[in-house]
Scaffold this motif. Structure first.
Motif, PDB file in Angstrom:
ATOM      1  N   ASP A  91       0.815  -1.209   0.000  1.00 63.60           N
ATOM      2  CA  ASP A  91       0.000   0.000   0.000  1.00 63.60           C
ATOM      3  C   ASP A  91       0.850   1.262   0.000  1.00 63.60           C
ATOM      4  OD1 ASP A  91      -2.781   0.726  -0.138  1.00 63.60           O
ATOM      5  OD2 ASP A  91      -2.475   1.718   1.783  1.00 63.60           O
ATOM      6  N   ALA A  92       2.016   1.190   0.616  1.00 66.16           N
ATOM      7  CA  ALA A  92       2.925   2.342   0.595  1.00 66.16           C
ATOM      8  C   ALA A  92       3.348   2.655  -0.836  1.00 66.16           C
ATOM      9  CB  ALA A  92       4.147   2.060   1.465  1.00 66.16           C
ATOM     10  N   ARG A  93       3.406   1.622  -1.683  1.00 67.38           N
ATOM     11  CA  ARG A  93       3.772   1.822  -3.093  1.00 67.38           C
ATOM     12  C   ARG A  93       2.564   2.154  -3.970  1.00 67.38           C
ATOM     13  NH1 ARG A  93       8.134  -2.654  -5.052  1.00 67.38           N
ATOM     14  NH2 ARG A  93       9.590  -2.455  -3.323  1.00 67.38           N
ATOM     15  N   LEU A  94       1.474   1.404  -3.766  1.00 65.71           N
ATOM     16  CA  LEU A  94       0.344   1.476  -4.700  1.00 65.71           C
ATOM     17  C   LEU A  94      -0.809   2.346  -4.218  1.00 65.71           C
ATOM     18  CD1 LEU A  94       0.300  -2.303  -5.697  1.00 65.71           C
ATOM     19  CD2 LEU A  94       1.429  -0.413  -6.876  1.00 65.71           C
ATOM     20  N   LYS A  95      -0.863   2.612  -2.924  1.00 64.85           N
ATOM     21  CA  LYS A  95      -1.806   3.555  -2.330  1.00 64.85           C
ATOM     22  C   LYS A  95      -3.274   3.251  -2.634  1.00 64.85           C
ATOM     23  CE  LYS A  95       1.740   7.108  -2.144  1.00 64.85           C
ATOM     24  NZ  LYS A  95       2.579   6.194  -1.436  1.00 64.85           N
ATOM     25  N   LEU A  96      -3.664   1.983  -2.424  1.00 60.67           N
ATOM     26  CA  LEU A  96      -5.068   1.619  -2.579  1.00 60.67           C
ATOM     27  C   LEU A  96      -5.895   2.237  -1.452  1.00 60.67           C
ATOM     28  CD1 LEU A  96      -7.271  -0.069  -3.950  1.00 60.67           C
ATOM     29  CD2 LEU A  96      -6.542  -2.012  -2.575  1.00 60.67           C
ATOM     30  N   ARG A  97      -5.365   2.176  -0.257  1.00 56.89           N
ATOM     31  CA  ARG A  97      -5.928   2.829   0.927  1.00 56.89           C
ATOM     32  C   ARG A  97      -7.375   2.438   1.232  1.00 56.89           C
ATOM     33  NH1 ARG A  97      -1.697   5.429   2.268  1.00 56.89           N
ATOM     34  NH2 ARG A  97      -0.579   6.901   0.985  1.00 56.89           N
ATOM     35  N   HIS A  98      -7.677   1.165   1.147  1.00 54.09           N
ATOM     36  CA  HIS A  98      -8.924   0.694   1.747  1.00 54.09           C
ATOM     37  C   HIS A  98      -8.715  -0.713   2.289  1.00 54.09           C
ATOM     38  CE1 HIS A  98     -10.264  -1.939  -1.555  1.00 54.09           C
ATOM     39  NE2 HIS A  98     -10.050  -0.979  -2.403  1.00 54.09           N
ATOM     40  N   GLU A  99      -9.685  -1.218   2.997  1.00 53.24           N
ATOM     41  CA  GLU A  99      -9.514  -2.471   3.711  1.00 53.24           C
ATOM     42  C   GLU A  99      -9.201  -3.631   2.770  1.00 53.24           C
ATOM     43  OE1 GLU A  99     -11.983  -5.324   6.792  1.00 53.24           O
ATOM     44  OE2 GLU A  99     -12.758  -3.347   6.291  1.00 53.24           O
ATOM     45  N   ILE A 100      -8.245  -4.444   3.178  1.00 56.98           N
ATOM     46  CA  ILE A 100      -7.872  -5.632   2.411  1.00 56.98           C
ATOM     47  C   ILE A 100      -8.395  -6.846   3.175  1.00 56.98           C
ATOM     48  CG2 ILE A 100      -5.965  -6.923   1.370  1.00 56.98           C
ATOM     49  CD1 ILE A 100      -6.156  -3.963   0.453  1.00 56.98           C
ATOM     50  N   PRO A 101      -9.401  -7.552   2.638  1.00 52.70           N
ATOM     51  CA  PRO A 101      -9.912  -8.738   3.348  1.00 52.70           C
ATOM     52  C   PRO A 101      -8.845  -9.836   3.416  1.00 52.70           C
ATOM     53  CG  PRO A 101     -11.400  -8.055   1.576  1.00 52.70           C
ATOM     54  CD  PRO A 101     -10.131  -7.292   1.406  1.00 52.70           C
ATOM     55  N   LEU A 102      -8.620 -10.366   4.596  1.00 51.38           N
ATOM     56  CA  LEU A 102      -7.634 -11.430   4.778  1.00 51.38           C
ATOM     57  C   LEU A 102      -8.301 -12.644   5.419  1.00 51.38           C
ATOM     58  CD1 LEU A 102      -4.628  -9.345   6.164  1.00 51.38           C
ATOM     59  CD2 LEU A 102      -4.943 -10.198   3.834  1.00 51.38           C
ATOM     60  N   HIS A 103      -8.107 -13.804   4.821  1.00 48.33           N
ATOM     61  CA  HIS A 103      -8.677 -15.048   5.331  1.00 48.33           C
ATOM     62  C   HIS A 103      -7.554 -16.057   5.510  1.00 48.33           C
ATOM     63  CE1 HIS A 103     -12.861 -13.809   4.604  1.00 48.33           C
ATOM     64  NE2 HIS A 103     -12.329 -13.155   3.596  1.00 48.33           N
ATOM     65  N   PHE A 104      -7.424 -16.567   6.731  1.00 53.15           N
ATOM     66  CA  PHE A 104      -6.391 -17.544   7.064  1.00 53.15           C
ATOM     67  C   PHE A 104      -7.049 -18.821   7.565  1.00 53.15           C
ATOM     68  CE2 PHE A 104      -4.739 -13.310   7.968  1.00 53.15           C
ATOM     69  CZ  PHE A 104      -3.524 -13.312   7.294  1.00 53.15           C
ATOM     70  N   ASP A 105      -6.487 -19.962   7.199  1.00 50.47           N
ATOM     71  CA  ASP A 105      -6.952 -21.233   7.739  1.00 50.47           C
ATOM     72  C   ASP A 105      -5.726 -21.992   8.242  1.00 50.47           C
ATOM     73  OD1 ASP A 105      -8.071 -23.766   8.282  1.00 50.47           O
ATOM     74  OD2 ASP A 105      -9.658 -23.387   6.806  1.00 50.47           O
ATOM     75  N   HIS A 106      -5.690 -22.222   9.546  1.00 47.54           N
ATOM     76  CA  HIS A 106      -4.529 -22.848  10.177  1.00 47.54           C
ATOM     77  C   HIS A 106      -4.754 -24.327  10.497  1.00 47.54           C
ATOM     78  CE1 HIS A 106      -2.761 -18.863  10.616  1.00 47.54           C
ATOM     79  NE2 HIS A 106      -3.898 -18.451  11.138  1.00 47.54           N
ATOM     80  N   ARG A 107      -5.852 -24.898  10.035  1.00 46.05           N
ATOM     81  CA  ARG A 107      -6.226 -26.260  10.423  1.00 46.05           C
ATOM     82  C   ARG A 107      -5.536 -27.365   9.643  1.00 46.05           C
ATOM     83  NH1 ARG A 107     -12.558 -25.447   9.762  1.00 46.05           N
ATOM     84  NH2 ARG A 107     -11.748 -24.115   8.101  1.00 46.05           N
TER      85      ARG A 107
END
Length: 200
Positions: free
Chosen positions: A110-126
């Protein structure tokens, strides 16, 4: 891992002391520069889905050194896609390490591309199993299925674990509201020969 880090740090210091300027590529190429490849992948994937008339809810993939997940998550958000990156942890025994690494790379992007809105992140550790590089039964069965039914090879370290997770997630109904899902095959099939005992 500590020994590798110590020896690489020493080699970098020696090069700099000799007046050289080494370019350090982190594990998995997982820097903001490396993650840009998956930002571009996200745009291409979104365009292909539009061309095919499908609207996947998720792009499922292995997540290890954070570059794939950060790039895809950021890229899909930048492309205004309804699809979200779904990272299957195949490396970290401490869940927060993967999550922090992905968030950090997203911030660098974001520091490079400056989208500046929420980035949905989904993790599965199972689906990690005992440890990185040790295949699970779910992973082995998924690899056998893909090879026998589709002739597509997956590895037991990265994409095989992601495939096993996807098959299981569908079976237990976690993706029951989705008509289409994408699986990102990040390679690794060259390691299959090392794991011949796992398939005996």
């Amino acid at each position: 891992a500590d020994e590798v880090k110590a020896s690489s740090t020493e080699a970098i210091s020696e090069m700099r002391a000799a007046g050289r300027n080494p370019y350090v590529i982190p594990a998995g190429g997982s820097s903001a520069t490396g993650a840009l490849g998956y930002v571009r992948c996200a745009f291409e994937l979104e365009q292909q889905c539009q061309n095919l008339g499908i609207e996947p809810g998720y792009a499922v993939h292995a997540s290890s050194s954070a570059g794939t997940q950060a790039g895809l998550s950021y890229g899909l958000a930048a492309a205004n896609s309804s699809m979200k990156s779904y990272g299957v942890n195949v490396y970290h025994t401490e869940n927060s390490k993967l999550e922090d690494a992905v968030r950090s790379l997203c911030a660098e992007l974001d520091a490079r591309l400056k989208l500046r809105h929420e980035i949905p992140l989904h993790f599965d550790h199972r689906y990690l199993g005992e440890a990185y590089g040790l295949p699970t039964d779910t992973c082995i069965e998924a690899i056998k299925m893909a090879a026998s039914l589709e002739g597509v090879l997956f590895d037991p370290v990265y994409s095989g674990k992601a495939l096993g997770a996807l098959i299981d997630l569908i079976a237990i109904g976690e993706f029951s509201g989705e008509s289409d899902i994408v699986l990102i095959h990040t390679g690794g099939a060259a390691t299959l020969a090392v794991y011949d005992n796992a398939f005996a």
